[in-house]
Design an enzyme around this catalytic site. Structure first.
Site, mmCIF file in Angstrom:
data_model
loop_
_atom_site.group_PDB
_atom_site.id
_atom_site.type_symbol
_atom_site.label_atom_id
_atom_site.label_comp_id
_atom_site.label_asym_id
_atom_site.label_seq_id
_atom_site.Cartn_x
_atom_site.Cartn_y
_atom_site.Cartn_z
ATOM 1 N N SER A 279 1.022 -1.349 0.023
ATOM 2 C CA SER A 279 0.044 0.053 -0.091
ATOM 3 C C SER A 279 0.763 1.259 0.062
ATOM 4 O O SER A 279 1.754 1.145 0.544
ATOM 5 C CB SER A 279 -0.831 -0.028 1.311
ATOM 6 O OG SER A 279 -1.553 1.157 1.383
ATOM 7 N N ARG A 318 -22.952 -8.342 -46.194
ATOM 8 C CA ARG A 318 -22.041 -7.575 -45.320
ATOM 9 C C ARG A 318 -22.566 -6.699 -44.375
ATOM 10 O O ARG A 318 -23.427 -6.029 -44.544
ATOM 11 C CB ARG A 318 -21.381 -6.511 -46.548
ATOM 12 C CG ARG A 318 -19.846 -6.302 -46.107
ATOM 13 C CD ARG A 318 -19.043 -7.452 -45.755
ATOM 14 N NE ARG A 318 -18.624 -8.369 -46.879
ATOM 15 C CZ ARG A 318 -17.736 -8.175 -47.791
ATOM 16 N NH1 ARG A 318 -17.411 -7.207 -47.854
ATOM 17 N NH2 ARG A 318 -17.671 -8.988 -48.665
#
Length: 722
Positions: A279, A318
């Site tokens: 930490s 497509r």
């Protein structure tokens, strides 16, 4: 021209290997690989002139492409293939104007993009396959080690009944086993060619369409589907779903580990490392940072899967938006899954288990969690309902008076009339109430199928009984039965596949024998340590097995060291010898003994992989060729740790400097300018030992036959007189 790009957090939730497979350079190179294969396939069937192929293939290198112009062109054209083909055509035209007419012949943009994606997806799935096997092996080892270690089981986050820690590992293992099985099925279904032309009919290729498509699929080692699949995206969706399920499975493991790491629980801890889990303000903390990365991936994955599923509803022939949505979602899923596996591999193998806290937590209720065991024992005598009422009352009394359940039960006349104190103590022993936990552990390990390849899997492979072991070998001989023989010997940590870049050219002129060194590939792993005498004897034994009286020889690294001994001791068996990236004395005890010890550790080979790859190839090659490196990484990671270590010891103990000075055969010594394992200086020294030896230095690191495949192949063929 492709600068390093990406997010600053890419290595938190990803891995270097996976990120490289999906980098901008790799994406462009995959599409160019398809263009090169298309040119070869088209020429094979007379669709384009054969004279156009070399110029097109030579131009299909990512370094030839302007990345910024490609990005700008993609914005205008709607996809990457349009500006890519434009640039590729220009590069080809600068070399051969006539060849430029045949770039991208018969294909459409989506063919190139989708098939390039298949090449990247295959490499990513192969990498995950290897990493998941490593994870499964580590889970199995932990399950076996803690098969009988009792701990408390929890339901709804509350203490329930005793289980074993091994059972928890086995549950995770069983889930990974299912994901591995799904992966095999996915690879068989999803990895297919996309080649349909403008509207999925291949009309532009006329009668040549299907032959070209088959040859293109063969060239790229992809399956030819029944028909093009431009707007049928189930294969992509299946891959996405698997990535999502996998990250969820991995997230479950990470969630359990992180909960067990809570300060108040303290049953396990991620492996400690400098700078890991700290930490910025609280120096006492040890955070589950690896688990956090896995959980981050598991949190992000579902939305990415949903994106791809939403994109399946595509328009006609497509798509308008759905296909395009895949371009970032699928690579992100692949990266997240690979990173999650990599993080768990780093956690599971070295997971720290606090057996004392496991015992303390199991006894936190002073026996209350074992009331069911006493109830069932009493139920045989007084009936289940009466036994339940009695034990429930004793439990409440134990809580009210702050004493163990054993004492509360022992104070009850009815209980003591049917059960002795010794029986109560046995019933309240957690180790006696884990049910079938240990059997379930055994079943999960057996079902995981983590054994080395079985005999039936090797029965169709050529194996030679040689020098007290069995060597796997391959013969490539397109040159015909009358061609001279050439024996190839691989590097430490590699197998016969390391010669793939050179084999086609070699086999056009020679009958080529390549083999897996003992302890490698599909060869046996006899007990070590090995000696250089054994490695030399293996080659002579293999030649005798194949009835090869005389051959050329080419060995790299460990194979080169073996070649020195062969040339010195058996000159009558060889015509010419190529020694590459090797030395007569390689390293020292200080190098090889610790490396052998590391290789023998659980997970040792995967742990060595990145450092070895960094020495085998230059940084530009590693960045430029992630797809080519995927198989090499996989082979190294899955080389037997014992086999690798035993060969390390053979190299450590081999000093052939005096023998090298006796060699009278024609020798070509190839070295790599950037080779850190066997330096160019060592190569020049070795060449100096051998009268008349030729010396060639390539702009490469250790595996020069791969990094400079064309120059290496040409040099060997020229020297051998092909």
């Amino acid at each position: 021209m492709f600068a390093a790009t990406g997010r600053l957090t890419d290595l938190i939730c990803g891995s270097e290997a996976a990120n490289a497979l999906w980098s901008p350079r790799a994406t462009v190179q995959a599409m160019l690989d398809v263009e090169a294969a298309l040119a070869r396939a088209s020429a094979l069937h007379g669709v384009i002139p054969a004279s156009a192929v070399d110029a097109i293939v030579a131009a299909c290198q990512a370094d030839e492409i302007d990345a910024q112009a490609l990005m700008s062109g993609a914005q205008a054209g709607g996809n990457l293939a349009i500006p890519l083909v434009k640039q590729l055509t220009a590069v080809v035209k600068a070399r051969d104007a006539e060849a430029a007419k045949y770039v991208h012949w018969g294909a459409t943009s989506q063919d190139i993009i989708d098939t390039g994606l298949m090449l990247q997806l295959r490499a990513a799935l192969d990498q995950l396959d290897a990493d998941l096997r490593t994870l499964a092996t580590a889970l199995a080892a932990q399950a076996q080690a803690h098969r009988a270690t009792p701990m408390i089981g929890r339901t709804w986050l509350q203490q329930a009944l005793p289980i074993t820690l091994g059972l928890k590992f086995a549950q995770w293992l069983d889930a990974i086993t299912r994901q591995r099985a799904r992966l095999g099925e996915l690879k068989a279904r999803a990895l297919v060619l996309q080649f349909g032309g403008a509207a999925g009919t291949l009309a532009s290729l006329r009668d040549h369409a299907l032959p070209v498509a088959q040859s293109l699929a063969d060239d790229l080692h992809l399956t030819l589907p029944v028909l093009p699949w431009h707007t049928q995206r189930d294969r992509i969706a299946e891959a996405a779903a698997w990535f999502g399920m996998l990250t969820g499975t991995l997230g479950k493991i990470a969630r359990d580990i992180s909960l067990m790491m809570q300060t108040e629980v303290g049953e396990v801890a991620e492996p400690a490392a400098a700078g890991k889990g700290g930490s910025s303000t609280m120096p006492h903390k040890r955070n589950p940072v690896g688990c956090a990365a896995v959980l981050t991936a598991a949190t992000r994955a579902p939305n990415l899967v949903a994106t791809i599923f939403a994109g399946m509803v595509q328009e006609h022939e497509r798509a308008l938006g759905g296909w395009q949505a895949e371009w970032e979602a699928l690579p992100d899923l692949a990266r997240l899954a690979a990173g999650a596996v990599a993080n768990l591999n780093g956690i599971v193998a070295g997971l720290e288990v606090n057996a004392e806290r496991l015992a303390q937590n199991l006894d936190a209720t002073h026996g209350l969690v074992l009331g069911e065991a006493v109830m069932l024992a009493l139920g045989d005598a007084i009936g289940r309902m009466e036994a339940h009422k009695l034990v429930e009352g004793a439990s409440k009394a134990a809580v009210a008076n702050g004493r163990p359940l054993l004492e509360a039960l022992a104070a009850n006349e009815t209980v003591m009339r049917h059960l002795s104190r010794a029986q109560l103590e046995s019933l309240l022993d957690p180790a006696n109430y884990v049910g079938q936990a240990q059997s379930f552990v055994d079943a999960a390990i057996a079902n995981a199928n983590l054994k080395e390849p079985k005999e039936q899997e090797r029965q169709d492979m050529p194996l030679a009984e040689v020098n007290g072991t069995r060597l796997h070998y391959r013969v490539d001989a397109t040159a015909g039965d009358s061609a001279p023989w050439l024996v190839l010997s691989n590097s430490l940590g590699a197998d016969v596949s390391m010669w793939t870049p050179n084999i086609e050219a070699f086999a056009q002129h020679y009958r080529v024998v390549r083999y897996d060194t003992r302890g490698h590939g599909h060869s046996d792993v006899p007990p070590g340590p090995y000696t250089i005498d054994q490695l030399i004897g293996d080659v002579i034994g293999l030649m005798d097995h194949l009835k090869i009286e005389r051959a050329h020889y080419c060995g790299l690294s460990m194979g080169g060291l073996t070649g020195i001994g062969l040339a010195a001791r058996h000159p009558e068996r060889f015509a010419r010898v190529v020694l590459s990236n090797t030395a007569a004395l390689i390293g020292s005890d200080a190098v090889w003994t610790p490396r052998a010890a590391k290789a023998r550790e659980p997970g040792g080979m995967p742990a060595l992989t990145d450092a070895v790859i960094a020495r085998w190839f230059t940084a530009p090659f590693i960045e430029r060729e992630p797809l080519a490196l995927a198989n090499i990484r996989d082979v190294f990671r899955h080389t037997s740790g014992e086999g690798y270590a035993s060969n390390c010891e053979a190299i450590r103990d081999a000093d052939l400097r005096d023998e090298a000075k006796t060699i009278s055969l024609p020798v070509l010594m190839i070295a790599g300018t950037h080779d850190l394992s066997t330096t160019a200086e060592q190569g020049r020294e070795l060449a100096g030992y051998i009268q008349g030896a030729r010396y060639l230095e390539l702009d490469a690191a250790h595996l020069s036959n791969i990094e400079k495949r064309n120059e290496y192949t040409r040099a060997v063929l020229d020297f051998l007189g092909a």
